[in-house]
Design an enzyme around this catalytic site. Structure first.
Site, PDB file in Angstrom:
ATOM      1  N   HIS A 221      50.143  31.633  41.285  1.00 58.23           N
ATOM      2  CA  HIS A 221      48.883  32.051  40.664  1.00 58.23           C
ATOM      3  C   HIS A 221      47.891  30.895  40.610  1.00 58.23           C
ATOM      4  O   HIS A 221      46.679  31.104  40.735  1.00 58.23           O
ATOM      5  CB  HIS A 221      49.150  32.588  39.264  1.00 58.23           C
ATOM      6  CG  HIS A 221      47.943  33.173  38.603  1.00 58.23           C
ATOM      7  ND1 HIS A 221      47.275  34.273  39.093  1.00 58.23           N
ATOM      8  CD2 HIS A 221      47.258  32.792  37.488  1.00 58.23           C
ATOM      9  CE1 HIS A 221      46.253  34.568  38.310  1.00 58.23           C
ATOM     10  NE2 HIS A 221      46.216  33.678  37.339  1.00 58.23           N
TER      11      HIS A 221
ATOM     12  N   THR B   6      48.025  45.274  35.977  1.00 59.32           N
ATOM     13  CA  THR B   6      47.662  46.591  35.437  1.00 59.32           C
ATOM     14  C   THR B   6      46.665  47.319  36.331  1.00 59.32           C
ATOM     15  O   THR B   6      46.366  48.484  36.108  1.00 59.32           O
ATOM     16  CB  THR B   6      47.037  46.441  34.040  1.00 59.32           C
ATOM     17  OG1 THR B   6      45.824  45.688  34.156  1.00 59.32           O
ATOM     18  CG2 THR B   6      47.999  45.735  33.096  1.00 59.32           C
TER      19      THR B   6
ATOM     20  N   GLY C 285      43.585  47.043  36.433  1.00 58.50           N
ATOM     21  CA  GLY C 285      42.290  47.249  35.800  1.00 58.50           C
ATOM     22  C   GLY C 285      41.186  46.478  36.502  1.00 58.50           C
ATOM     23  O   GLY C 285      40.120  47.022  36.809  1.00 58.50           O
TER      24      GLY C 285
ATOM     25  N   LYS D  23      33.386  37.913  37.025  1.00 51.69           N
ATOM     26  CA  LYS D  23      33.938  38.745  35.954  1.00 51.69           C
ATOM     27  C   LYS D  23      34.167  37.913  34.702  1.00 51.69           C
ATOM     28  O   LYS D  23      34.260  36.689  34.753  1.00 51.69           O
ATOM     29  CB  LYS D  23      35.260  39.381  36.395  1.00 51.69           C
ATOM     30  CG  LYS D  23      36.426  38.404  36.474  1.00 51.69           C
ATOM     31  CD  LYS D  23      37.734  39.093  36.824  1.00 51.69           C
ATOM     32  CE  LYS D  23      38.899  38.096  36.799  1.00 51.69           C
ATOM     33  NZ  LYS D  23      40.174  38.718  37.156  1.00 51.69           N
TER      34      LYS D  23
ATOM     35  N   ARG E 282      50.833  32.801  34.886  1.00 48.93           N
ATOM     36  CA  ARG E 282      49.452  32.961  34.442  1.00 48.93           C
ATOM     37  C   ARG E 282      49.119  32.158  33.184  1.00 48.93           C
ATOM     38  O   ARG E 282      47.957  31.960  32.860  1.00 48.93           O
ATOM     39  CB  ARG E 282      49.154  34.457  34.218  1.00 48.93           C
ATOM     40  CG  ARG E 282      48.996  35.216  35.512  1.00 48.93           C
ATOM     41  CD  ARG E 282      48.940  36.711  35.298  1.00 48.93           C
ATOM     42  NE  ARG E 282      50.251  37.273  34.993  1.00 48.93           N
ATOM     43  CZ  ARG E 282      50.496  38.560  34.852  1.00 48.93           C
ATOM     44  NH1 ARG E 282      49.511  39.429  34.985  1.00 48.93           N
ATOM     45  NH2 ARG E 282      51.714  39.005  34.599  1.00 48.93           N
ATOM     46  N   GLN E 283      50.130  31.668  32.497  1.00 55.12           N
ATOM     47  CA  GLN E 283      49.904  30.795  31.342  1.00 55.12           C
ATOM     48  C   GLN E 283      50.131  29.359  31.805  1.00 55.12           C
ATOM     49  O   GLN E 283      51.150  28.738  31.520  1.00 55.12           O
ATOM     50  CB  GLN E 283      50.853  31.162  30.202  1.00 55.12           C
ATOM     51  CG  GLN E 283      50.693  32.602  29.724  1.00 55.12           C
ATOM     52  CD  GLN E 283      51.716  32.991  28.681  1.00 55.12           C
ATOM     53  OE1 GLN E 283      51.727  32.446  27.580  1.00 55.12           O
ATOM     54  NE2 GLN E 283      52.594  33.922  29.027  1.00 55.12           N
TER      55      GLN E 283
ATOM     56  N   ASP F  37      37.396  37.171  41.492  1.00 54.67           N
ATOM     57  CA  ASP F  37      36.990  36.231  40.454  1.00 54.67           C
ATOM     58  C   ASP F  37      36.751  34.869  41.088  1.00 54.67           C
ATOM     59  O   ASP F  37      37.078  34.629  42.255  1.00 54.67           O
ATOM     60  CB  ASP F  37      38.033  36.132  39.330  1.00 54.67           C
ATOM     61  CG  ASP F  37      39.422  35.797  39.857  1.00 54.67           C
ATOM     62  OD1 ASP F  37      39.535  34.983  40.788  1.00 54.67           O
ATOM     63  OD2 ASP F  37      40.398  36.368  39.341  1.00 54.67           O
TER      64      ASP F  37
ATOM     65  N   ARG G 120      36.811  37.846  31.379  1.00 63.53           N
ATOM     66  CA  ARG G 120      38.010  38.408  30.756  1.00 63.53           C
ATOM     67  C   ARG G 120      37.839  38.380  29.248  1.00 63.53           C
ATOM     68  O   ARG G 120      37.704  37.315  28.643  1.00 63.53           O
ATOM     69  CB  ARG G 120      39.254  37.605  31.174  1.00 63.53           C
ATOM     70  CG  ARG G 120      40.559  38.242  30.713  1.00 63.53           C
ATOM     71  CD  ARG G 120      41.766  37.494  31.289  1.00 63.53           C
ATOM     72  NE  ARG G 120      41.824  37.583  32.740  1.00 63.53           N
ATOM     73  CZ  ARG G 120      42.284  38.630  33.408  1.00 63.53           C
ATOM     74  NH1 ARG G 120      42.694  39.695  32.749  1.00 63.53           N
ATOM     75  NH2 ARG G 120      42.319  38.627  34.718  1.00 63.53           N
TER      76      ARG G 120
END
Length: 382
Positions: free
Chosen positions: A200, A293, A295, A262, A166-167, A239, A264
Site C-alpha cells: 500500500h 469496500t 466506496g 478526494k 494501511r496504518q 487519489d 477521506r
C-alpha cells in the site's frame, strides 16, 4: 499435547503433470462446535473459479530453469489463506508444495507440523494475510516458528497481500502503526527475507531489517489492457497517493493520466472532490492497489462519468472486497473490474460477471526462482 483436543486433518492427494509429485492439501479448519469434521480447501485456483472470467497471461514469460525441480534444497510451503495460488506457483516451477499438517484446538488455537525434512533448505512460505486477517497472520507466524525450529537454512516469507499495511504512519493522535508492528512480528518469528506484491505504501519496506523484494502486478495488468486495445484510454489515479503507480501504468500503455482529488472523512469513508485532467469522451481506467469496500472506486467512476467520460474500467492488485463491496460493484456503472489472485475471491464475488481475475502465479514463480538462484528480480519489470 492431548490428541483428543485437536481435530485431525486428512490429506487428499492430487497430481500435476510433468515433474510435479503428488501433493497433499490441508483442510479448512473447523469451529469448536464441529470438532470432528473437516472440509477440504478448494484446489481450484481463483483464476479458474466458477462464475469468474479467468485469465493467466503468458505474454513476456521467460523460460524457466529446469534445475529447480531437481533441487532438493528448494522448498515451497503454504498456509491455508490461499492454497490455490501456492499450487499454481508450484506447478509453474515444477516443484510440489511441501507436506504439512494444520489443525485447530477446539478453542481455535492453531497447531502446525511439517511432515518433511527442511534442515538447511531454502524455504519459501506463501501466505497472504487476508480475511480473516488475524487468524491468517498468526498462522503465518506459527508456520515460520516451526520452520526455524526445524533448522531451515533460509526462510523467505511470501505475502502476496500484506494486511495492516494501511496504518503505516501516525496520522492521528494515539494510534498504532500496525504495518511496522507486523514487520517486527514477521522478523521475530524467523523470516530471513520477505517478498510482497504491491504494498500500500512503498516505505513499508523500510520497516524491515531484513532484505525485502517488492513485486508489482503491473506486468500482468498492463498486458491484459494492452490486449484489449481500449479506444481513447486515460489512466486515472483515484487519489494523490497513487499518482506514481498510475503514472508508471500510463507510461507503459502510452496513454494520458488523470487524477481524482478526494478527501477521506473517516475510515472507509471517502468524499470525491475534483477530477484533474480532461476525461471528456475518453475511456477511463481507474488504477488502485486495493479494492476494499469499493466506496472510493464507485464514487470515482461516478465522478468521471459526470465529467463526460465515455466508459470506466478499473483494476487493482488486491480484491479485499469487504462489507458491501460486491453489491456496489455489481450495481455500479463500471464496465469491468480486473483484479489478481493475491486474495481468493469470495463465492459472492465469483458470481459477479464484472469481476475478472488474472493470475500472478507466473510472476511470483519467476521471482522465487530469481531469489533462490540469486539473480536480479528487477529484470521482471523491465
Amino acid at each position: 499435547m492431548n490428541q483428543q483436543d485437536t481435530t485431525a486433518v486428512p490429506f487428499p492427494s492430487s497430481t500435476h503433470d510433468g515433474s510435479v509429485a503428488a501433493l497433499k492439501t490441508p483442510a479448512v479448519l473447523l469451529a469448536a462446535e464441529q470438532p470432528k469434521q473437516a472440509a477440504e480447501i478448494a484446489l481450484t485456483p481463483t483464476a479458474s473459479a466458477p462464475g469468474t472470467k479467468a485469465s493467466d497471461p503468458k505474454a513476456g514469460e521467460k523460460k524457466r530453469s529446469s534445475r529447480l525441480s531437481d533441487d532438493k534444497r528448494f522448498k515451497i510451503f503454504s498456509g491455508s489463506a490461499n492454497r490455490p495460488l501456492a499450487e499454481e506457483i508450484g506447478k509453474f516451477l515444477g516443484v510440489p508444495v511441501g507436506e504439512t499438517r494444520l489443525q485447530r484446538f477446539s478453542d481455535g488455537e492453531t497447531h502446525f507440523q511439517l511432515l518433511e525434512n527442511v534442515r538447511g533448505t531454502d524455504v519459501f512460505l506463501i501466505q497472504p494475510t487476508c480475511h480473516p486477517v488475524d487468524q491468517n497472520l498468526v498462522e503465518l507466524l506459527i508456520m515460520m516458528d516451526a520452520l526455524r525450529r526445524a533448522s531451515a537454512g533460509r526462510i523467505t516469507v511470501v505475502v502476496p497481500y500484506y494486511g495492516y499495511a494501511r496504518q503505516d504512519r501516525k496520522d492521528r493522535p494515539r494510534v498504532a502503526i500496525t504495518s511496522k508492528l507486523v514487520a517486527d512480528l514477521l522478523t521475530t518469528a524467523g523470516a530471513n527475507r520477505a517478498l510482497f506484491v504491491d504494498l500500500h505504501a512503498a516505505q513499508i519496506q523500510g520497516f524491515f531489517n531484513i532484505p525485502v523484494d517488492h513485486l508489482f502486478a503491473s506486468p500482468v495488468l498492463v498486458g491484459y489492457f494492452r490486449d484489449l486495445q481500449l479506444p481513447n484510454l486515460t489512466v486515472v489515479s483515484p487519489d494523490a497517493g497513487g499518482v506514481e503507480r498510475a503514472r508508471f501504468f500510463a507510461k507503459k500503455l502510452e496513454v494520458p493520466l488523470a487524477i481524482v482529488d478526494k478527501r477521506r472523512t473517516d475510515i472507509n469513508v471517502t468524499e470525491v472532490m475534483n477530477v484533474i485532467g480532461d476525461v471528456r469522451g475518453r475511456t477511463c481506467l481507474i488504477l488502485d492497489d486495493i479494492v476494499d469496500t469499493a466506496g472510493t472506486l464507485v464514487k470515482t467512476a461516478e465522478a468521471l462519468l459526470e465529467q463526460g467520460a465515455d466508459k470506466v474500467y478499473a483494476c487493482a492488485s488486491h480484491a479485499v472486497l469487504s462489507g458491501l463491496a460486491v453489491e456496489r460493484i455489481r450495481d455500479s456503472q463500471l464496465e469491468e473490474l480486473v483484479v489478481t489472485n493475491t486474495i481468493p475471491l469470495s463465492e459472492a464475488a465469483q458470481q459477479v460477471s464484472k469481476i475478472k481475475v488474472l493470475s500472478i502465479a507466473g510472476l511470483l514463480g519467476r521471482a522465487l526462482e530469481s531469489i533462490h538462484m540469486e539473480t536480479s528480480v528487477s529484470t521482471l519489470f523491465t
